[in-house]
Design a protein around this motif. Structure first.
Motif, short mmCIF file in Angstrom:
data_model
loop_
_atom_site.label_atom_id
_atom_site.label_comp_id
_atom_site.label_asym_id
_atom_site.label_seq_id
_atom_site.Cartn_x
_atom_site.Cartn_y
_atom_site.Cartn_z
N LYS A 1 0.82 -1.20 0.00
CA LYS A 1 0.00 0.00 0.00
C LYS A 1 0.86 1.26 0.00
CE LYS A 1 -4.07 -2.06 2.16
NZ LYS A 1 -3.65 -3.42 2.47
N ASP A 2 2.14 1.12 0.37
CA ASP A 2 3.05 2.26 0.34
C ASP A 2 3.35 2.70 -1.09
OD1 ASP A 2 4.44 -0.32 0.21
OD2 ASP A 2 6.29 0.84 0.14
N GLU B 1 -12.55 4.26 0.80
CA GLU B 1 -11.89 3.87 2.05
C GLU B 1 -10.38 3.72 1.84
OE1 GLU B 1 -11.87 -0.02 5.01
OE2 GLU B 1 -13.71 0.44 3.90
N TRP B 2 -9.99 3.05 0.74
CA TRP B 2 -8.56 2.89 0.46
C TRP B 2 -7.90 4.24 0.30
CZ3 TRP B 2 -4.64 4.02 -2.85
CH2 TRP B 2 -3.50 3.23 -2.76
N LYS B 3 -8.55 5.13 -0.45
CA LYS B 3 -8.02 6.46 -0.69
C LYS B 3 -7.83 7.22 0.62
CE LYS B 3 -9.21 9.98 -3.87
NZ LYS B 3 -10.12 10.56 -4.82
N ALA B 4 -8.83 7.16 1.48
CA ALA B 4 -8.76 7.87 2.77
C ALA B 4 -7.65 7.32 3.66
CB ALA B 4 -10.11 7.80 3.48
N ASN B 5 -7.43 6.01 3.61
CA ASN B 5 -6.48 5.38 4.52
C ASN B 5 -5.06 5.24 3.96
OD1 ASN B 5 -8.39 4.96 6.56
ND2 ASN B 5 -9.09 3.09 5.59
N HIS B 6 -4.92 5.22 2.64
CA HIS B 6 -3.61 4.87 2.07
C HIS B 6 -3.06 5.82 1.01
CE1 HIS B 6 -4.01 1.15 4.25
NE2 HIS B 6 -5.19 0.97 3.68
N GLN B 7 -3.93 6.59 0.38
CA GLN B 7 -3.42 7.46 -0.69
C GLN B 7 -2.83 8.72 -0.11
OE1 GLN B 7 -5.58 7.66 -4.38
NE2 GLN B 7 -5.29 9.87 -4.44
N GLN B 8 -1.62 9.02 -0.55
CA GLN B 8 -0.94 10.23 -0.12
C GLN B 8 -1.04 11.27 -1.22
OE1 GLN B 8 3.03 8.89 0.71
NE2 GLN B 8 2.34 7.32 2.13
N TYR C 1 -8.83 -3.33 -4.84
CA TYR C 1 -8.33 -2.66 -3.63
C TYR C 1 -8.58 -3.45 -2.35
CZ TYR C 1 -7.34 1.65 -6.20
OH TYR C 1 -6.82 2.59 -7.06
N GLN D 1 2.25 4.10 -4.27
CA GLN D 1 1.12 4.89 -4.70
C GLN D 1 0.80 4.62 -6.17
OE1 GLN D 1 -0.65 7.20 -2.44
NE2 GLN D 1 0.42 5.65 -1.24
#
Length: 98
Positions: free
Chosen positions: A25-26, A74-81, A68, A28
């Motif tokens: 998940k790191d 949810e993925w965007k909120a938790n993992h996307q920088q 995902y 991007q």
């Protein structure tokens, strides 16, 4: 190898790719786009297109969840920088080669 075996191997490779990406998940999506020319969203679109070709009713959101492992929001909120200026410049460069 028969057609069924080929399909099963392709499906297993897809599942392994998705599992690998889930463990990273790191990494991007923009990094994937810069380096490989595709990202998780591309996989989701390809999944949806394959479903459409088979007349399988699946939404893009459901396809994203397959890739995902959770709803995309949810993925965007938790993992996307937020993309860095360097990432944006590199992405711009691949979109518009010199």
């Amino acid at each position: 190898m028969d057609k069924q075996q080929q399909t099963e191997l392709e499906a297993a490779a897809f599942r392994r790719l998705v599992k690998h990406l889930d463990g990273r998940k790191d990494v991007q999506n923009i990094d994937l786009m810069i380096l490989a020319g595709f990202c998780r969203n591309c996989l989701s679109k390809w999944y949806k297109a394959a479903a459409d070709e088979q007349n399988v009713d699946i939404s893009y959101e459901d396809a994203c969840e397959q890739v995902y492992g959770m709803p995309y929001a949810e993925w965007k909120a938790n993992h996307q920088q937020k993309a860095t200026p360097e990432q944006l410049a590199a992405f711009d460069k691949i979109k518009k080669p010199e």
